[in-house]
Design a protein around this motif. Structure first.
Motif, PDB file in Angstrom:
ATOM      1  N   HIS A  59       0.822  -1.199   0.000  1.00 59.34           N
ATOM      2  CA  HIS A  59       0.000   0.000   0.000  1.00 59.34           C
ATOM      3  C   HIS A  59       0.861   1.256   0.000  1.00 59.34           C
ATOM      4  CE1 HIS A  59      -4.048   1.587   0.805  1.00 59.34           C
ATOM      5  NE2 HIS A  59      -3.404   2.573   1.345  1.00 59.34           N
ATOM      6  N   GLU A  77      -3.932   4.134  -2.524  1.00 53.60           N
ATOM      7  CA  GLU A  77      -5.115   4.553  -1.771  1.00 53.60           C
ATOM      8  C   GLU A  77      -5.967   5.513  -2.586  1.00 53.60           C
ATOM      9  OE1 GLU A  77      -6.444   6.307   2.563  1.00 53.60           O
ATOM     10  OE2 GLU A  77      -4.450   5.461   2.287  1.00 53.60           O
ATOM     11  N   ILE A  89     -10.642   1.201   3.013  1.00 56.87           N
ATOM     12  CA  ILE A  89      -9.258   1.218   3.462  1.00 56.87           C
ATOM     13  C   ILE A  89      -9.262   1.702   4.901  1.00 56.87           C
ATOM     14  CG2 ILE A  89      -6.956   2.185   3.101  1.00 56.87           C
ATOM     15  CD1 ILE A  89      -7.995   2.735   0.151  1.00 56.87           C
TER      16      ILE A  89
END
Length: 76
Positions: A28, A33, A49
């Motif tokens: 990530h 994101e 998330i």
């Protein structure tokens, strides 16, 4: 990106980002994101998330999940 869970039928998934392990390094980053949030806004998929700092207790986690599911109904 490797999601922690994803339902192919409903196109909904989640990723729990723990800063105590390698998630932020291997799975990530901020670009990921942003891309996942854009896909959610576009209606392509729905991905929640959750950063560990944003859900430090089980109750916090349940609230985040409930809010997400309320915003993104899961039609079967």
């Amino acid at each position: 990106v490797i999601l922690d869970g994803f339902d192919d039928k409903r196109l909904v998934g989640y990723q729990y980002v723990s800063h105590a392990d390698a998630d932020v390094v291997t799975d990530h980053d901020s670009a990921t994101e942003l891309a996942l949030k854009q896909l959610t806004r576009d209606g392509a998929v729905r991905v929640l998330i959750i950063h560990d700092a944003d859900a430090s207790t089980t109750d916090d986690l349940v609230v985040r999940i409930d809010e997400f599911l309320g915003e993104h109904s899961l039609d079967t």
